[in-house]
Design a protein around this motif. Structure first.
Motif, PDB file in Angstrom:
ATOM      1  N   VAL A   1       0.855  -1.189   0.000  1.00 41.98           N
ATOM      2  CA  VAL A   1       0.000   0.000   0.000  1.00 41.98           C
ATOM      3  C   VAL A   1       0.888   1.236   0.000  1.00 41.98           C
ATOM      4  CG1 VAL A   1      -1.805  -1.204   1.306  1.00 41.98           C
ATOM      5  CG2 VAL A   1      -0.142   0.221   2.527  1.00 41.98           C
ATOM      6  N   VAL A   2       0.258   2.385  -0.124  1.00 42.05           N
ATOM      7  CA  VAL A   2       0.964   3.661  -0.048  1.00 42.05           C
ATOM      8  C   VAL A   2       0.453   4.436   1.159  1.00 42.05           C
ATOM      9  CG1 VAL A   2       1.332   5.897  -1.179  1.00 42.05           C
ATOM     10  CG2 VAL A   2       1.430   3.783  -2.525  1.00 42.05           C
ATOM     11  N   MET A   3       1.396   4.934   1.964  1.00 42.03           N
ATOM     12  CA  MET A   3       1.068   5.798   3.099  1.00 42.03           C
ATOM     13  C   MET A   3       1.895   7.061   3.003  1.00 42.03           C
ATOM     14  SD  MET A   3       0.854   3.333   6.461  1.00 42.03           S
ATOM     15  CE  MET A   3      -0.380   2.045   6.614  1.00 42.03           C
TER      16      MET A   3
ATOM     17  N   ASP B   1      -9.393   2.024  -5.210  1.00 42.71           N
ATOM     18  CA  ASP B   1      -7.952   2.058  -4.931  1.00 42.71           C
ATOM     19  C   ASP B   1      -7.511   3.412  -4.389  1.00 42.71           C
ATOM     20  OD1 ASP B   1      -7.958   3.752  -7.129  1.00 42.71           O
ATOM     21  OD2 ASP B   1      -7.090   2.294  -8.499  1.00 42.71           O
ATOM     22  N   SER B   2      -8.491   4.276  -4.022  1.00 46.55           N
ATOM     23  CA  SER B   2      -8.131   5.632  -3.608  1.00 46.55           C
ATOM     24  C   SER B   2      -7.936   5.786  -2.108  1.00 46.55           C
ATOM     25  CB  SER B   2      -9.191   6.632  -4.087  1.00 46.55           C
ATOM     26  OG  SER B   2     -10.449   6.352  -3.492  1.00 46.55           O
ATOM     27  N   LEU B   3      -8.679   5.029  -1.297  1.00 46.80           N
ATOM     28  CA  LEU B   3      -8.581   5.214   0.153  1.00 46.80           C
ATOM     29  C   LEU B   3      -9.148   4.009   0.883  1.00 46.80           C
ATOM     30  CD1 LEU B   3      -7.995   7.171   2.580  1.00 46.80           C
ATOM     31  CD2 LEU B   3     -10.389   7.874   2.390  1.00 46.80           C
TER      32      LEU B   3
ATOM     33  N   VAL C   1      -8.364   4.560  13.080  1.00 45.76           N
ATOM     34  CA  VAL C   1      -7.068   4.225  13.658  1.00 45.76           C
ATOM     35  C   VAL C   1      -5.963   4.010  12.627  1.00 45.76           C
ATOM     36  CG1 VAL C   1      -8.080   3.250  15.754  1.00 45.76           C
ATOM     37  CG2 VAL C   1      -7.705   1.766  13.768  1.00 45.76           C
ATOM     38  N   LEU C   2      -6.321   4.005  11.314  1.00 41.89           N
ATOM     39  CA  LEU C   2      -5.309   3.777  10.280  1.00 41.89           C
ATOM     40  C   LEU C   2      -5.900   4.130   8.925  1.00 41.89           C
ATOM     41  CD1 LEU C   2      -2.377   2.567  10.030  1.00 41.89           C
ATOM     42  CD2 LEU C   2      -3.456   0.384   9.468  1.00 41.89           C
ATOM     43  N   GLU C   3      -5.080   4.699   8.031  1.00 35.83           N
ATOM     44  CA  GLU C   3      -5.541   4.952   6.671  1.00 35.83           C
ATOM     45  C   GLU C   3      -4.379   4.895   5.692  1.00 35.83           C
ATOM     46  OE1 GLU C   3      -7.403   8.731   6.116  1.00 35.83           O
ATOM     47  OE2 GLU C   3      -5.634   9.885   6.674  1.00 35.83           O
ATOM     48  N   TYR C   4      -4.701   4.574   4.439  1.00 37.26           N
ATOM     49  CA  TYR C   4      -3.691   4.452   3.393  1.00 37.26           C
ATOM     50  C   TYR C   4      -4.401   4.435   2.053  1.00 37.26           C
ATOM     51  CZ  TYR C   4      -5.257  -0.304   4.363  1.00 37.26           C
ATOM     52  OH  TYR C   4      -6.036  -1.403   4.616  1.00 37.26           O
ATOM     53  N   ASN C   5      -3.647   4.389   0.966  1.00 41.10           N
ATOM     54  CA  ASN C   5      -4.261   4.344  -0.363  1.00 41.10           C
ATOM     55  C   ASN C   5      -3.421   3.502  -1.310  1.00 41.10           C
ATOM     56  OD1 ASN C   5      -2.119   6.056  -0.974  1.00 41.10           O
ATOM     57  ND2 ASN C   5      -3.392   7.891  -0.963  1.00 41.10           N
ATOM     58  N   LYS C   6      -3.876   3.434  -2.541  1.00 47.14           N
ATOM     59  CA  LYS C   6      -3.239   2.678  -3.612  1.00 47.14           C
ATOM     60  C   LYS C   6      -2.876   1.241  -3.224  1.00 47.14           C
ATOM     61  CE  LYS C   6      -1.454   6.719  -6.063  1.00 47.14           C
ATOM     62  NZ  LYS C   6      -0.275   7.392  -6.636  1.00 47.14           N
ATOM     63  N   PRO C   7      -3.837   0.468  -2.707  1.00 50.85           N
ATOM     64  CA  PRO C   7      -3.560  -0.957  -2.465  1.00 50.85           C
ATOM     65  C   PRO C   7      -3.222  -1.621  -3.802  1.00 50.85           C
ATOM     66  CG  PRO C   7      -5.921  -0.525  -2.437  1.00 50.85           C
ATOM     67  CD  PRO C   7      -5.250   0.808  -2.483  1.00 50.85           C
TER      68      PRO C   7
ATOM     69  N   LYS D   1      -0.017  -3.879  -9.767  1.00 48.95           N
ATOM     70  CA  LYS D   1      -1.400  -3.749 -10.231  1.00 48.95           C
ATOM     71  C   LYS D   1      -2.271  -3.229  -9.085  1.00 48.95           C
ATOM     72  CE  LYS D   1      -5.357  -6.329 -12.041  1.00 48.95           C
ATOM     73  NZ  LYS D   1      -5.881  -7.666 -12.410  1.00 48.95           N
ATOM     74  N   LEU D   2      -2.916  -2.071  -9.318  1.00 46.87           N
ATOM     75  CA  LEU D   2      -3.767  -1.494  -8.294  1.00 46.87           C
ATOM     76  C   LEU D   2      -5.001  -2.348  -8.059  1.00 46.87           C
ATOM     77  CD1 LEU D   2      -3.599   2.313  -9.180  1.00 46.87           C
ATOM     78  CD2 LEU D   2      -2.443   1.122  -7.315  1.00 46.87           C
ATOM     79  N   LEU D   3      -5.429  -2.415  -6.814  1.00 50.61           N
ATOM     80  CA  LEU D   3      -6.602  -3.196  -6.438  1.00 50.61           C
ATOM     81  C   LEU D   3      -7.750  -2.240  -6.145  1.00 50.61           C
ATOM     82  CD1 LEU D   3      -4.879  -5.750  -4.033  1.00 50.61           C
ATOM     83  CD2 LEU D   3      -5.661  -6.175  -6.369  1.00 50.61           C
TER      84      LEU D   3
END
Length: 284
Positions: free
Chosen positions: A159-161, A193-195, A205-211, A230-232
């Motif tokens: 993922v991207v954080m 795949d945005s959030l 308690v946690l967040e990220y994007n681009k799985p 490959k984005l999910l």
């Protein structure tokens, strides 16, 4: 004038009713409290829907994971998949850990389970595959020390954080520690795949994007399905069996993708992704 005022108030009433109807959240119960209809089971080493030793079952209106017939866990990791494919939604699960861990379960798996989102379909898992390539919302029970829940783990994914690619397998959340056999509410907001955001008892308690596909921590899989980077933006939802008994008393989902035309009778103001092919224009 009296008639005009009556008509005006009547029209205002219809408008308010329409707004309330559009805002009413239509949560769908994925678990019916009676049986496992609508779910597929995949346990490592066994074919799809071979529920080895009745691991997944229903007791007292709860979906439970039990190991009373096991004499050796032998890394028989299991997942129960709700049938379907999901992309924009909120999922809410009420869970608790109970009893003793299965014999010879790994130490790290003590009071450990998970909600898998954006996962591969159950039918594409290899017979000896341990975990579906997916994003795991890790559920952990307390050990009287600091042990957070609704963490992130990434079997076959990254993922991207904060703009950085995260390749480590697990990232702790900032949740409280929940000791004992208490019920905990875990919720996940998934927006393609945005959030993705994790919530524990209502606290984000946690967040990220681009799985995305990438990394390791999965074995027994079909390598052709693992397209790195490959984005999910969609996938399966499943719950884990990792060697500790766990109970789920509620599993429900709120679809956030649907008709976004306010003129339609099935318009919902809380939708965030349009699929106007679902719009219906009958009488409200």
């Amino acid at each position: 004038m009296k008639l005009q005022l009556t008509l005006l108030f009547s029209m205002m009433g219809f408008i308010v009713f329409g707004q309330k109807n559009a805002d009413k959240q239509e949560w769908k119960q994925l678990f019916n409290g009676k049986n496992l209809d609508g779910w597929d089971i995949k346990i490592r080493g066994y074919e799809l829907n071979d529920n080895y030793l009745n691991t997944f079952r229903v007791e007292d209106g709860k979906m439970v994971v039990r190991y009373d017939k096991y004499d050796d866990f032998k890394q028989k990791y299991g997942h129960i998949f709700y049938k379907g494919d999901f992309s924009y939604y909120r999922i809410s699960v009420e869970y608790r850990f109970v009893g003793e861990q299965a014999p010879k379960g790994e130490g790290w798996a003590w009071r450990n389970s998970g909600i898998m989102v954006h996962g591969q379909p159950a039918a594409t898992m290899g017979k000896d595959q341990d975990f579906p390539a997916s994003i795991e919302v890790q559920l952990l029970g307390g050990n009287d020390k600091t042990r957070t829940t609704c963490n992130l783990c990434t079997p076959g994914t990254n993922v991207v954080m904060d703009g950085k690619l995260i390749t480590q397998h697990c990232v702790n959340s900032k949740s409280q520690t929940y000791n004992g056999d208490q019920w905990v509410k875990a919720e996940v907001l998934v927006l393609g795949d945005s959030l993705i955001q994790h919530f524990a008892n209502g606290e984000m308690v946690l967040e990220y994007n681009k799985p995305q596909i990438g990394g390791g921590n999965v074995s027994g899989h079909d390598p052709s399905l693992m397209i790195a980077g490959k984005l999910l933006d969609h996938g399966s939802i499943s719950l884990q069996s990792e060697s500790h008994p766990v109970e789920f008393r509620k599993v429900e989902i709120l679809d956030l993708k649907g008709c976004m035309d306010p003129k339609a009778v099935n318009y919902k103001s809380y939708y965030v992704k349009a699929d106007n092919s679902k719009c219906s224009y009958g009488k409200k």
